[in-house]
Design a protein around this motif. Structure first.
Motif, PDB file in Angstrom:
ATOM      1  N   CYS A  92      63.444  31.191  70.405  1.00 28.17           N
ATOM      2  CA  CYS A  92      64.164  32.160  71.242  1.00 28.17           C
ATOM      3  C   CYS A  92      65.673  32.046  70.994  1.00 28.17           C
ATOM      4  O   CYS A  92      66.168  30.968  70.684  1.00 28.17           O
ATOM      5  N   GLY A  93      66.361  33.135  71.205  1.00 28.72           N
ATOM      6  CA  GLY A  93      67.826  33.133  71.218  1.00 28.72           C
ATOM      7  C   GLY A  93      68.423  32.596  69.930  1.00 28.72           C
ATOM      8  O   GLY A  93      68.063  33.011  68.829  1.00 28.72           O
ATOM      9  N   THR A  94      69.340  31.652  70.088  1.00 27.01           N
ATOM     10  CA  THR A  94      70.022  31.069  68.944  1.00 27.01           C
ATOM     11  C   THR A  94      69.041  30.387  67.990  1.00 27.01           C
ATOM     12  O   THR A  94      69.180  30.475  66.763  1.00 27.01           O
ATOM     13  N   SER A 104      63.446  24.521  68.892  1.00 26.07           N
ATOM     14  CA  SER A 104      63.989  24.515  70.250  1.00 26.07           C
ATOM     15  C   SER A 104      64.948  23.345  70.448  1.00 26.07           C
ATOM     16  O   SER A 104      64.590  22.200  70.198  1.00 26.07           O
ATOM     17  N   GLN A 105      66.131  23.644  70.910  1.00 27.35           N
ATOM     18  CA  GLN A 105      67.095  22.587  71.230  1.00 27.35           C
ATOM     19  C   GLN A 105      66.562  21.730  72.365  1.00 27.35           C
ATOM     20  O   GLN A 105      66.452  20.518  72.245  1.00 27.35           O
ATOM     21  N   SER A 106      66.208  22.371  73.467  1.00 27.80           N
ATOM     22  CA  SER A 106      65.828  21.630  74.680  1.00 27.80           C
ATOM     23  C   SER A 106      64.431  21.040  74.593  1.00 27.80           C
ATOM     24  O   SER A 106      64.140  20.025  75.224  1.00 27.80           O
ATOM     25  N   THR A 115      61.676  25.124  76.433  1.00 28.60           N
ATOM     26  CA  THR A 115      61.651  26.588  76.588  1.00 28.60           C
ATOM     27  C   THR A 115      60.207  27.073  76.728  1.00 28.60           C
ATOM     28  O   THR A 115      59.397  26.893  75.829  1.00 28.60           O
ATOM     29  N   VAL A 123      76.204  25.594  77.794  1.00 23.65           N
ATOM     30  CA  VAL A 123      75.023  26.468  77.770  1.00 23.65           C
ATOM     31  C   VAL A 123      74.895  27.165  76.410  1.00 23.65           C
ATOM     32  O   VAL A 123      73.805  27.255  75.845  1.00 23.65           O
ATOM     33  N   ALA A 124      76.000  27.637  75.871  1.00 25.38           N
ATOM     34  CA  ALA A 124      75.937  28.320  74.577  1.00 25.38           C
ATOM     35  C   ALA A 124      75.725  27.293  73.466  1.00 25.38           C
ATOM     36  O   ALA A 124      76.466  26.327  73.337  1.00 25.38           O
ATOM     37  N   SER A 125      74.716  27.525  72.674  1.00 25.97           N
ATOM     38  CA  SER A 125      74.350  26.559  71.649  1.00 25.97           C
ATOM     39  C   SER A 125      75.264  26.665  70.422  1.00 25.97           C
ATOM     40  O   SER A 125      75.511  27.751  69.919  1.00 25.97           O
ATOM     41  N   LYS A 133      76.733  35.077  70.813  1.00 29.05           N
ATOM     42  CA  LYS A 133      77.743  34.188  71.396  1.00 29.05           C
ATOM     43  C   LYS A 133      78.751  35.004  72.208  1.00 29.05           C
ATOM     44  O   LYS A 133      79.168  34.600  73.281  1.00 29.05           O
ATOM     45  N   GLU A 193      77.173  36.303  75.524  1.00 28.98           N
ATOM     46  CA  GLU A 193      76.970  35.207  76.477  1.00 28.98           C
ATOM     47  C   GLU A 193      78.263  34.746  77.108  1.00 28.98           C
ATOM     48  O   GLU A 193      78.303  34.447  78.285  1.00 28.98           O
TER      49      GLU A 193
HETATM   50  C1  F6R Z   1      72.339  30.724  73.015  1.00 29.74           C
HETATM   51  C2  F6R Z   1      71.392  29.882  73.720  1.00 29.74           C
HETATM   52  C3  F6R Z   1      69.994  30.375  73.947  1.00 29.74           C
HETATM   53  C4  F6R Z   1      68.996  29.341  73.452  1.00 29.74           C
HETATM   54  C5  F6R Z   1      67.557  29.757  73.750  1.00 29.74           C
HETATM   55  C6  F6R Z   1      66.530  28.781  73.204  1.00 29.74           C
HETATM   56  O1  F6R Z   1      73.593  30.157  72.912  1.00 29.74           O
HETATM   57  O2  F6R Z   1      71.720  28.794  74.077  1.00 29.74           O
HETATM   58  O3  F6R Z   1      69.791  31.604  73.315  1.00 29.74           O
HETATM   59  O4  F6R Z   1      69.190  29.186  72.073  1.00 29.74           O
HETATM   60  O5  F6R Z   1      67.376  29.881  75.137  1.00 29.74           O
HETATM   61  O6  F6R Z   1      66.699  27.515  73.758  1.00 29.74           O
HETATM   62  P1  F6R Z   1      66.028  26.249  73.115  1.00 29.74           P
HETATM   63  O7  F6R Z   1      66.593  26.064  71.762  1.00 29.74           O
HETATM   64  O8  F6R Z   1      66.356  25.120  74.041  1.00 29.74           O
HETATM   65  O9  F6R Z   1      64.545  26.534  73.040  1.00 29.74           O
END
Ligand code: F6R
Length: 369
Positions: A57-59, A104-106, A109, A155-157, A242, A245
């Motif tokens: 998702c997203g970034t 996914s960073q976190s 998600t 919050v912004a990746s 970016k 957001e």
């Molecule tokens: C953009 C941002 C979001 C995340 C997205 C996925 O700056 O932070 O678009 O990239 O919600 O999140 P993760 O990578 O944690 O699954």
């Protein structure tokens, strides 16, 4: 804490050279081959794959879009990239020969988690690319390649995105190495270039003052467009995300080749348009095409903000603002081209008085579908 920076986002942007280097650490051996022991999917299974599907998702989705170019070019395995939130609802075609990569960073998600659960139910292997040790997505995957960005608080990746790209390149090159496809000079050379790339990211960070000044001068604009092609297209999408957001501005990214199929109608006097220019070396035909796009939009009054490689003189006459990035191999360019767009969005948001680390309506990890 913020280590002397006003915002976590600025700190995290500055940490990118280290994050990139840390994500490569221990994964390239002395002989220039990749050792990805973490990828606990056997070589024979990797050799039998007939497709790769990336969900995110997203970034992280933008990282996946870039990975597709690398995976298909280096390995010749067909690769699809899909928004995790769309994936399982359309009954995707998956089986044991499909490798699903969840980025996914976190690692929490929900959309991405549900997509990977669906993939595993269909018998596909799932490889997670994740920044958070022990989080749900890696725990539920067959294997995980961790990004070593360190904790991302804003919050912004930013740094997580660059390390996701590094991890995607590593996976693509590893698949090439294991399967022996196109293995040879090109891939060996890319591994060498990758191992030096954090220096190039550092170099970009040292030249960002004009980008900040430019961003401040655009604080009262309503819209900014972003154009790119090839791997520069997802970079344009990321630049636009970016800006939405952080600056709460209307921002859209387009594939430059689509301009004449509609978006060119949006061009008007003094509209800022950021263009990510591919290297004049390599796929130079794309470079020439994008130079004509820049001419076309400028002839219609756009204010052109051009991100181009050092030494690319062809773009200079049509650039109202020229942002230089170091020369890199074509597929690696997003690692340097994204950085000015992060700085641009952060500075514009600050100039508009917005809360950079905690943009309105957004959460760092989205644990609902
Ligand atoms: C953009 C941002 C979001 C995340 C997205 C996925 O700056 O932070 O678009 O990239 O919600 O999140 P993760 O990578 O944690 O699954």
């Amino acid at each position: 804490e913020k280590g002397g920076y006003d915002y976590f986002m600025l700190k995290e942007i500055a940490e990118q050279p280290k994050a990139v280097a840390d994500t490569l650490l221990g994964r390239i051996d002395a002989g220039g081959s990749l050792t990805l022991d973490e990828v606990r999917i056997s070589a024979s299974e990797l050799r039998e794959l007939d497709k790769v599907v990336i969900v995110a998702c997203g970034t992280a989705f933008h990282a996946g879009l870039i990975a597709k170019y690398a995976i298909e070019h280096w390995t010749r395995i067909p690769c699809e990239v899909e928004l995790a939130s769309e994936f399982r609802y359309r009954d995707p075609i998956l089986d044991a020969q499909s490798l699903v990569i969840a980025i996914s960073q976190s690692g929490e998600t929900m959309d991405t988690l549900m997509a990977l659960r669906h993939a595993r139910e269909q018998g596909s292997k799932v490889l997670a690319i994740c920044n958070t040790n022990g989080s749900t997505i890696p725990r539920e995957s067959d294997a995980v390649l961790y990004t070593h960005a360190g904790p991302e608080v804003a919050v912004a990746s930013t740094k997580a995105f660059l390390t996701q790209l590094v991890a995607c390149y590593l996976v693509a090159l590893y698949l090439g190495q294991v399967r022996g496809t196109k293995w040879g000079d090109e891939i060996g050379a890319v591994i060498r270039d990758l191992s030096r790339i954090s220096g190039a990211v550092e170099q970009v960070l040292e030249t960002m003052e004009p980008v900040r000044a430019l961003a401040r001068s655009l604080a009262d604009k309503k819209t900014v467009l972003f154009l790119g092609r090839h791997v520069g297209y997802p970079v344009a999408l990321e630049g636009a995300l970016k800006l939405k957001e952080l600056a709460y501005m209307h921002a859209e990214g387009f594939a430059a080749g689509e301009l004449k199929h509609g978006p060119i109608a949006l061009i008007e006097e003094d509209l800022p348009v950021v263009v990510v220019v591919p290297s004049p070396r390599g796929r130079s035909i794309l470079h020439d095409k994008i130079v004509s796009n820049i001419q076309e939009i400028r002839a219609r009054g756009a204010r052109t903000i051009v991100i181009a490689e050092e030494g690319d003189e062809a773009v200079a006459p049509y650039a109202d603002h020229l942002i230089r990035i170091p020369a890199t191999p074509t597929l690696l360019q997003p690692l340097v081209a994204t950085v000015p767009l992060q700085v641009f969005a952060c500075e514009l948001a600050t100039a508009r008085g917005n809360e950079v680390d905690q943009p309105r309506n957004l959460a760092k990890s989205v644990t609902v579908e």
